[in-house]
Design an enzyme around this catalytic site. Structure first.
Site, short mmCIF file in Angstrom:
data_model
loop_
_atom_site.label_atom_id
_atom_site.label_comp_id
_atom_site.label_asym_id
_atom_site.label_seq_id
_atom_site.Cartn_x
_atom_site.Cartn_y
_atom_site.Cartn_z
N GLU A 260 61.07 73.26 -28.56
CA GLU A 260 62.10 73.53 -29.56
C GLU A 260 62.03 72.41 -30.59
OE1 GLU A 260 66.24 73.51 -28.23
OE2 GLU A 260 66.77 74.62 -30.03
N CYS A 461 68.46 76.69 -28.88
CA CYS A 461 69.42 77.11 -29.90
C CYS A 461 68.76 77.42 -31.24
CB CYS A 461 70.49 76.05 -30.08
SG CYS A 461 71.61 76.00 -28.66
N ASN A 589 69.27 83.62 -25.97
CA ASN A 589 69.19 82.26 -25.46
C ASN A 589 70.58 81.82 -25.03
OD1 ASN A 589 68.01 79.48 -25.17
ND2 ASN A 589 69.55 79.06 -26.74
N GLU A 590 70.79 81.73 -23.76
CA GLU A 590 72.07 81.31 -23.16
C GLU A 590 73.27 81.77 -23.99
OE1 GLU A 590 71.61 76.91 -22.79
OE2 GLU A 590 72.91 76.76 -24.52
O1 AHR Z 1 67.43 72.01 -24.67
C1 AHR Z 1 68.38 71.67 -25.63
C2 AHR Z 1 69.41 72.76 -25.85
O2 AHR Z 1 70.10 73.01 -24.67
C3 AHR Z 1 68.87 74.10 -26.21
O3 AHR Z 1 68.63 74.23 -27.56
C4 AHR Z 1 69.94 75.04 -25.80
O4 AHR Z 1 69.43 76.29 -25.44
C5 AHR Z 1 70.61 74.31 -24.67
O5 AHR Z 1 71.96 74.26 -24.85
#
Ligand code: AHR
Length: 859
Positions: A260, A461, A589-590
């Site tokens: 990321e 995120c 994503n979560e």
């Molecule tokens: O890994 C860092 C962040 O943690 C990611 O962007 C998110 O998916 C999670 O909250």
């Protein structure tokens, strides 16, 4: 032993909520539901109980049974004036107010008051701000009624089944009966609702709170208190005997990686571009928390002349800003400082390029010059600017004559007057696999050395973005760099998208890793908003067809025929006629699992499965290992038959120690697990030997559950020193160095010794103390392709553990490659040591205190 029995009982009661009551318990009691006022802090639903409805005992002291999930982080997430209502069929409904200015309230429901389902945030008409909502019912129909504080004395009401929330209507003031009452709890007068309930419900709440408290104590266990915990402990002996008859196939994709753009992982990190803000697209709006030094000119300064920014006739509408450099007296000079300096190496070649325009239309010249802090030239190259007023892409190569960590790049005009620059670039020719527009060789190599079986991208995120407009859209990250769409990075900086989908797929191919792109499920980050305090918004349903098509197009772009498909042709035109062989795609994503999410996720999932049944879809189950999103996310997976579910949890070493059976509880016939983000977190968030060994302990458990856990990736991966928003990370770096962590070495060890078959082992201990037993763990896997047996042992004790490896039944070979990672638990620099050894029958191997040992035995 007594404690263990009590704990077993407690867990049983909490899980079933139906403990056998002693004969001395009453049939009923009272509960009081409230949310203490805590200023701007996050709050939720608390309970007190009473046997007479007057003397109240907190079920706490600070225990919330459900938190309010509304709003962005920090700003909201408060539960104001909750109102609990005993509805039909044993369902409890809860409504609450969110803030004093928005026309919205919240609802959630539960059957046992312990587990609460997904939350809804119904919008109400303008001027109907919801203060003190109240639920009532008549003839099986519910109504929510409240008095607005924005339209004085106006009372609003809506009839609802709590699945749909029609528009509220104005009603007479008499219809608002605020049935809240007051109770003294812990010396404070609280407002809430009181209810007479069966005593078993009270017992359920008490047990849930006690269980949570007990869990907290277990999760807080860390090596820092081992001296007291294991005072006087002597080395222990264990015997490991494989049981090959019970071996099972496990996933061969277990260790992957998560990429990321957080902590400057892409621009200024893995993406080898050395010029910062090359496109002049940095924008004040990139930063949520204002930074006066962050704008179109960040990282640029002039050596001579005046610099301004313009956007008339840009190279491309996606990249509207460019630099205007002007000096009527001398030859103007524009300077870029890179990402905290430009690191160059003596003898290495660098590709320079820029789009240039001389507004007068006269021919000219520019010189690229690398210089050190004292103004010494480290290399230079000149290029003619042809006559004409259109943008020209110019390029040159510079060879550096010295190694310098903090050089700058100067663009020196060969003439007076005005000159325009955009997309100014400086790239080392030595990138990973020498790719153009490629990746920083040392960082990419560190990742490749880990041998990840797959690579997730672009987040995290970043994938679902901060609001709908910030959702990462793959189509704007491919093709010519000047036509890509740079964007605000939700981690509070800027992303050029120079490392976009093409570079990502190419990197996967170069590393031999499966691509695992993760795309938003039509909803942005659960802590983002599209206005106001906000709540998870969703791409409007009217735009969803187009969004779904974008996702289908990605599959065609990755895999489609280069001659017969539209997107396959586009991929081929970028230089990759062969398919990228995409097999997995993550959706979401979560996310907060709401109706908004489910509607969009289902639409995307069905469309992918219809058009591309060959693609495995990875769904999502929120950011924790339990709770509403986890339960609801798994519920959707079950309902739709989603192939894999992406789980995330950042937890303490204590969690890993005390949850070793976490996946043993999973149904073997349901969706598989992709543990997409996890890491061990200690206070101060170090990546040290203790966190790394607790991750190794977890990996042993994941291998044992490798029939249900198909993929895992530690997160986050990269972090630039001085620009780190999130700790711990796996690989730290600056402009010249790569700093590997103990956590990295654990991933590296497991990644380099993968198995595809798990062989259970009987582990006999010389002790029967559960605290000791939980801290020594083994895993035996076989790699049927490389014909190797891999034995791993984690020792989290402060003393040696002597382990006898009874491998007779599985291996006649006594030669092994042995790797040991050990040190002090707080050590951030521990590195593994590898050697060849001869295993000796009846002579135990020694597991040093706080260690991971891996034996690799050729079969
Ligand atoms: O890994 C860092 C962040 O943690 C990611 O962007 C998110 O998916 C999670 O909250």
């Amino acid at each position: 032993m007594k404690r263990l029995f009590a704990l077993m009982l407690l867990c049983f009661f909490a899980a079933t909520g139906k403990a056998q009551q002693p004969a001395n318990r009453p049939d009923s009691a009272y509960i009081f539901a409230y949310s203490p006022e805590k200023g701007n802090s996050r709050t939720g639903l608390a309970f007190a109980w009473s046997n007479d409805g007057y003397s109240w005992h907190p079920i706490g002291p600070e225990h919330y049974f459900v938190y309010s999930d509304y709003g962005t982080w920090g700003a909201q997430k408060r539960m104001l004036k909750p109102f609990l209502y005993a509805g039909d069929a044993g369902t409890w409904h809860l409504v609450w107010s969110l803030n004093a200015n928005e026309n919205v309230f919240a609802h959630a429901a539960s059957t046992d008051l312990v587990y609460w389902g997904r939350q809804s945030y119904p919008q109400t008409p303008a001027g109907s701000n919801v203060i003190e909502p109240v639920i009532s019912s008549s003839n099986g129909k519910y109504a929510v009624t409240w008095q607005s504080n924005t339209s004085t004395n106006q009372v609003f009401s809506l009839a609802t089944d709590f699945k749909t929330f029609p528009t509220a209507q104005k009603v007479s003031a008499g219809q608002h009966l605020n049935k809240r009452t007051e109770a003294m709890i812990l010396g404070q007068r609280q407002t809430g609702t009181a209810h007479k309930v069966a005593f078993s419900l009270v017992e359920g709440l008490l047990n849930a709170q006690k269980n949570a408290q007990h869990q907290l104590a277990l999760l807080a266990e860390s090596a820092a208190t081992d001296a007291q915990r294991f005072n006087g402990l002597k080395p222990i002996d264990v015997v490991l005997t494989p049981v090959p008859g019970r071996s099972k196939k496990i996933s061969d994709l277990l260790i992957g990686a998560f990429f990321e753009d957080i902590n400057y992982a892409a621009d200024g990190g893995l993406y080898a571009e050395l010029v910062q803000n090359r496109d002049f697209e940095y924008h004040t709006a990139d930063k949520k928390y204002q930074d006066k030094n962050w704008n179109h000119q960040t990282a640029w300064r002039v050596g001579l002349g005046n610099l301004s920014i313009d956007s008339v006739s840009p190279i491309h509408p996606n990249n509207p800003h460019y630099a205007v450099l002007n000096d009527d007296l001398g030859n103007p000079v524009l300077i870029n400082e890179g990402f905290g300096g430009i690191a160059v190496k003596a003898g290495e070649q660098y590709d320079c390029s820029a789009f240039v325009r001389i507004p007068s239309g006269k021919a000219g010249q520019i010189t690229w010059r690398l210089s050190d802090k004292k103004g010494n030239t480290l290399g230079a190259a000149s290029t003619k600017v042809p006559a004409g007023t259109s943008w020209k892409k110019l390029s040159a190569v510079i060879t550096a004559n010295a190694t310098v960590a903090d050089a700058s790049l100067e663009l020196v005009a060969g003439q007076k007057g005005s000159i325009h620059f955009d997309m100014v670039s400086l790239f080392p020719q030595k990138t990973f696999k020498n790719r153009k527009n490629g990746l920083r060789a040392d960082l990419a190599q560190a990742l490749a050395d880990m041998k990840p079986k797959f690579l997730r991208f672009p987040g995290g995120c970043v994938a679902h973005g901060d609001g709908i407009a910030n959702i990462y859209r793959w189509k704007t990250t491919i093709g010519p760099l000047e036509a890509r769409k740079p964007m605000r990075n939700l981690w509070n900086y800027h992303q050029t998208t120079g490392l976009g989908y093409y570079e990502y797929f190419q990197f996967c191919e170069d590393m031999g890793a499966e691509p695992l792109p993760v795309l938003a499920a039509g909803v942005p980050c659960q802590n983002s908003s599209d206005g106001g305090a906000g709540q998870q918004c969703g791409i409007p349903m009217a735009d969803m067809d187009e969004y779904v098509q974008d996702i289908l197009d990605l599959i065609e772009w990755a895999n489609g025929d280069a001659k017969t498909t539209h997107w396959g042709r586009i991929r081929a035109a970028s230089g990759h006629p062969k398919s990228f062989n995409l097999k997995y795609i993550g959706i979401g994503n979560e996310d907060l699992i709401t109706d908004i999410f489910e509607e969009r996720f289902t639409m995307i999932f069905n469309a992918i499965k219809k058009k591309h049944p060959e693609i495995k879809v990875v769904g999502t189950s929120g950011p924790f290992y339990e709770g509403t999103d986890y339960v609801e996310g798994w519920g959707i997976a079950r309902k739709l038959g989603v192939d894999l579910i992406d789980e995330h949890y950042y937890v303490s070493p204590g969690w890993f120690i005390h949850n070793q059976d976490y996946y043993d509880k999973y149904d073997r016939n349901g969706s598989k697990v992709y543990l997409g983000e996890y890491a061990s977190h200690l206070p101060g968030r170090p990546n040290n030997l203790e966190t790394a060994l607790s991750e190794a302990l977890h990996l042993n458990n994941l291998e044992r559950n490798g029939d249900v856990v198909a993929m895992t990736s530690y997160a986050p991966l990269f972090a630039k020193e001085g620009a780190t928003q999130w700790n711990p990370d796996l690989i730290y770096f600056n402009n010249t160095e790569v700093k590997l962590t103990p956590g990295y070495y654990v991933q590296h060890l497991y990644g380099n010794t993968p198995g595809d078959e798990y062989i259970p082992g009987d582990l006999q201990y010389s002790s029967n103390d559960a605290g000791l037993i939980k801290r020594v763990s083994t895993s035996i896997v076989k790699n049927t392709k490389t014909k190797e047996l891999i034995v791993r042992a984690v020792n989290l004790l402060p003393v040696n553990t002597n382990i006898r490896l009874n491998l007779d039944g599985v291996s006649g070979n006594q030669k092994a490659q042995k790797t040991v990672l050990t040190g002090n638990p707080t050590d951030r620099k521990a590195k593994p040591v590898t050697g060849e050894i001869q295993l000796k029958a009846n002579t135990p191997e020694i597991l040093p205190p706080y260690s991971l040992t891996v034996w690799r035995i050729r079969l």
